[in-house]
Motif scaffolding. Structure first.
Motif, PDB file in Angstrom:
ATOM      1  N   GLY A  76      90.251  40.367  27.304  1.00 59.60           N
ATOM      2  CA  GLY A  76      89.564  41.588  27.678  1.00 59.60           C
ATOM      3  C   GLY A  76      88.573  42.016  26.617  1.00 59.60           C
ATOM      4  O   GLY A  76      88.310  41.297  25.647  1.00 59.60           O
ATOM      5  N   ARG A  77      88.023  43.205  26.787  1.00 60.55           N
ATOM      6  CA  ARG A  77      87.066  43.731  25.821  1.00 60.55           C
ATOM      7  C   ARG A  77      87.731  43.878  24.455  1.00 60.55           C
ATOM      8  O   ARG A  77      88.839  44.415  24.355  1.00 60.55           O
ATOM      9  CB  ARG A  77      86.549  45.077  26.303  1.00 60.55           C
ATOM     10  N   PRO A  78      87.093  43.426  23.373  1.00 64.51           N
ATOM     11  CA  PRO A  78      87.721  43.521  22.057  1.00 64.51           C
ATOM     12  C   PRO A  78      87.862  44.976  21.601  1.00 64.51           C
ATOM     13  O   PRO A  78      87.023  45.826  21.911  1.00 64.51           O
ATOM     14  CB  PRO A  78      86.768  42.748  21.144  1.00 64.51           C
ATOM     15  N   TYR A  79      88.943  45.232  20.866  1.00 66.63           N
ATOM     16  CA  TYR A  79      89.165  46.560  20.316  1.00 66.63           C
ATOM     17  C   TYR A  79      88.240  46.790  19.117  1.00 66.63           C
ATOM     18  O   TYR A  79      88.132  45.935  18.231  1.00 66.63           O
ATOM     19  CB  TYR A  79      90.613  46.710  19.848  1.00 66.63           C
TER      20      TYR A  79
ATOM     21  N   TYR B 117      84.434  39.231  14.211  1.00 64.45           N
ATOM     22  CA  TYR B 117      85.537  39.323  15.163  1.00 64.45           C
ATOM     23  C   TYR B 117      86.829  38.779  14.553  1.00 64.45           C
ATOM     24  O   TYR B 117      86.815  37.923  13.665  1.00 64.45           O
ATOM     25  CB  TYR B 117      85.238  38.512  16.432  1.00 64.45           C
TER      26      TYR B 117
ATOM     27  N   ARG C 237      86.759  43.724  17.199  1.00 59.16           N
ATOM     28  CA  ARG C 237      85.366  43.633  16.772  1.00 59.16           C
ATOM     29  C   ARG C 237      85.093  44.684  15.694  1.00 59.16           C
ATOM     30  O   ARG C 237      85.477  45.845  15.830  1.00 59.16           O
ATOM     31  CB  ARG C 237      84.443  43.878  17.965  1.00 59.16           C
TER      32      ARG C 237
ATOM     33  N   HIS D 238      83.382  47.413  14.184  1.00 60.93           N
ATOM     34  CA  HIS D 238      82.484  48.446  14.731  1.00 60.93           C
ATOM     35  C   HIS D 238      81.773  49.203  13.610  1.00 60.93           C
ATOM     36  O   HIS D 238      80.623  49.633  13.765  1.00 60.93           O
ATOM     37  CB  HIS D 238      83.297  49.412  15.588  1.00 60.93           C
TER      38      HIS D 238
END
Length: 303
Positions: free
Chosen positions: A2-5, A83, A96, A98
């Protein structure tokens, strides 16, 4: 996957995180932290941490209220290109970078008036118990003697490293805070102590603790320790409450209480390490710090 945190990553990890992907392995987990070791010559330690975890210098803090994945030691991962990807038989979880944060590196304590340091030492010594066992206290006393005499500290360091239980044994916490404080004081004793710890830690203690000691040897620490040193020095620049500047008489008790609340006994070990460092840098204080400490289980200092 899924979408990376999104995570806020320590700037101390910038090179391995932005570099090409490399394999890593999960080495330990707690309810709020997952520790990984990168397959590089430095054996770089990374800590995926919840927002409620103690912010160690190698932390990648989850931006949401999520908890890091509870996976068994030995689980494989990849780190690089901004990542972190953890792989299990049933799932692939990504994180990821941020944004970045910079772990504190206390400095300037050497310019503080000796009388102020002595007053802070007296206050802390009289209210916080020595967390080490008798053999540990003897080893620390020998460490102070060796470093104040300009001798190699290898033997006492070997007797302090790994002393205690948990991911960061109490003896390691003492050494970590002593390193950070000696560097903050500008003491020449920091270099031989760092050399001895770097050489021995990889085989003398847990992998997690050895990784954190490498950061301590560079002067990096958790915010609660930085706050205590700020209170000892009278600067009052609190990293845990960056909007506040506390130069009042309450700064030292507040910072000591916050540090003692870290872990089961890590905070007590770190606080004792501060006193050990001051004893090394200011020899006349050594007897009061090392020989006259109470030896009961520490209790938090009231804020």
């Amino acid at each position: 996957m899924g979408r990376p945190y999104p995570v806020a990553a320590s700037a101390a990890l910038e090179l391995p995180l932005i570099g090409p992907p490399r394999p890593a392995t999960v080495i330990a987990t707690t309810p709020h932290a997952t520790y990984l070791e990168l397959a590089d010559p430095e054996r770089t330690l990374l800590c995926l941490a919840s927002s409620a975890a103690v912010r160690v210098p190698c932390a990648l803090v989850l931006e949401s209220r999520s908890l890091p994945p509870q996976v068994p030691p030995g689980t494989t991962a990849d780190v690089g290109n901004g990542y972190i990807t953890i792989r299990t038989d049933s799932a692939i979880t990504g994180f990821r970078v941020h944004r970045w944060w910079r772990p504190p590196r206390p400095r300037g304590l050497g310019t503080v008036a000796p009388a102020r340091l002595a007053a802070a030492v007296r206050w802390l010594t009289g209210r916080v118990a020595d967390p080490l066992d008798p053999a540990g206290r003897t080893a620390v006393a020998d460490l102070v003697t060796a470093l104040t005499a300009g001798q190699a500290p290898d033997d006492p360091v070997s007797r302090v490293l790994g002393r205690g239980s948990g991911l960061t044994p109490t003896g390691d916490d003492v050494l970590a805070a002593a390193l950070v404080t000696l560097l903050a004081l500008g003491s020449p004793a920091a270099a031989p102590l760092a050399e001895a710890v770097r050489a021995q830690a990889p085989t003398a203690t847990t992998t997690v603790s050895a990784g954190l000691l490498r950061h301590a040897a560079e002067g990096r620490c958790i915010p609660q320790l930085a706050d205590l040193l700020a209170a000892v020095g009278g600067t009052g620049a609190l990293t845990t409450h960056p909007s506040a500047t506390d130069t009042s008489a309450e700064a030292l008790p507040r910072a000591a209480g916050a540090l003692l609340a870290v872990g089961n006994c890590s905070g007590a070990g770190l606080l004792h390490g501060v006193l050990v460092a001051v004893a090394i840098a200011h020899e006349r204080l050594a007897h009061g710090v090392i020989a006259s400490r109470p030896s009961a289980t520490p209790s938090p200092v009231a804020a």
